[in-house]
Scaffold this motif. Structure first.
Motif, short mmCIF file in Angstrom:
data_model
loop_
_atom_site.label_atom_id
_atom_site.label_comp_id
_atom_site.label_asym_id
_atom_site.label_seq_id
_atom_site.Cartn_x
_atom_site.Cartn_y
_atom_site.Cartn_z
N ARG A 169 0.82 -1.21 0.00
CA ARG A 169 0.00 0.00 0.00
C ARG A 169 0.86 1.26 0.00
N ALA A 231 -11.89 0.03 10.23
CA ALA A 231 -11.80 0.77 8.96
C ALA A 231 -11.16 2.14 9.18
N THR A 232 -11.54 2.82 10.24
CA THR A 232 -10.98 4.15 10.54
C THR A 232 -9.50 4.06 10.87
N ASP A 235 -7.51 3.37 7.72
CA ASP A 235 -7.48 4.56 6.88
C ASP A 235 -6.47 5.58 7.41
N ARG A 236 -6.45 5.75 8.74
CA ARG A 236 -5.48 6.68 9.34
C ARG A 236 -4.04 6.21 9.12
N LEU A 238 -2.91 4.38 6.66
CA LEU A 238 -2.53 4.57 5.27
C LEU A 238 -2.38 6.05 4.92
N THR A 239 -3.03 6.92 5.66
CA THR A 239 -2.98 8.36 5.38
C THR A 239 -1.81 9.03 6.09
#
Length: 244
Positions: A169, A231-232, A235-236, A238-239
């Motif tokens: 990723r 999920a959150t 996402d964090r 990966l961000t």
């Protein structure tokens, strides 16, 4: 009429334990009166002989009992019997690799030579990566140590798939605590799908591991998932590479 419950016999002396006994994760028992001169590193079966017949060494002086040897993943062919279900279960959990990554079975010695010095725990697997300016991070493969019982094998593959997922990723977590904690969380999620005593014990060890990177990291990531949802958290990661 109720059927009589037959107590298991001691694996050392062949008698039924009269009072206290030790029980392995496979349900095999040993009289508590026997000295413990050998212990299976996987199921905790004990023996009064330091080199019991039918037992085999694993690594660093640790031993494997005959029951754990019986269905151990020793070869690439053995791995092919288990990998499809592990990959499928990881996909069901929500962790599907964007690219196919080969899983190899290697000797403990080869894994140790590749990984270098391991200062904590027992090396079960590793994910090999290369990074280039043009192609970015590429996962060249996952290596799993030969000789693991299926539950340990699945737990190791699930953990390493976590490392591969992060690498593919293109996001490296801010530190090893977060990365190893996340990968231990993936192993924990895989183990939750298996209700065997061995899977339950491995989950307990994950939760209580005193190691600050693996155990502490797991508890930190697990707490974030419980608070914000998986999920959150993903996402964090990966961000930002972190949990916030």
């Amino acid at each position: 009429m109720d059927a009589a419950v037959v107590a298991p016999v001691c694996t050392v002396c062949g008698s039924r334990p009269v009072l206290a006994y030790r029980q392995s994760l496979h349900g095999e028992v040993t009289c508590a009166t026997h000295p413990v001169l050998a212990e299976c590193m996987f199921c905790a079966l004990t023996h009064a002989d330091p080199a019991p017949r039918g037992w085999r060494p694993f690594a660093a002086g640790m031993m494997r009992c005959p029951t754990c040897l019986a269905d151990a993943v020793e070869t690439q062919q053995d791995a092919r019997l288990h990998l499809p279900s592990v990959r499928r279960q990881m996909t069901d959990i929500g962790l599907e690799l964007p690219d196919r990554v080969r899983v190899r079975i290697v000797s403990p010695e080869e894994a140790a030579a590749t990984a270098g010095l391991v200062t904590t725990g027992v090396l079960l697997g590793l994910t090999e990566q290369t990074t280039g300016a043009a192609e970015g991070t590429r996962v060249t493969g996952i290596s799993i140590v030969a000789g693991l019982p299926p539950t340990y094998f699945g737990r190791a593959v699930a953990h390493e798939i976590g490392h591969a997922w992060l690498a593919l990723r293109g996001r490296a977590p801010v530190d090893d605590v977060i990365e190893e904690g996340l990968c231990e969380l993936f192993a924990y999620a895989w183990l939750r799908r298996h209700g065997t005593p061995m899977a339950l014990e491995l989950r307990s060890r994950l939760s209580t591991n005193p190691d600050p990177v693996y155990g502490g990291g797991f508890r930190t990531v697990h707490q974030a998932v419980r608070r914000h949802g998986v999920a959150t958290v993903l996402d964090r990661l990966l961000t930002t590479g972190g949990l916030r």
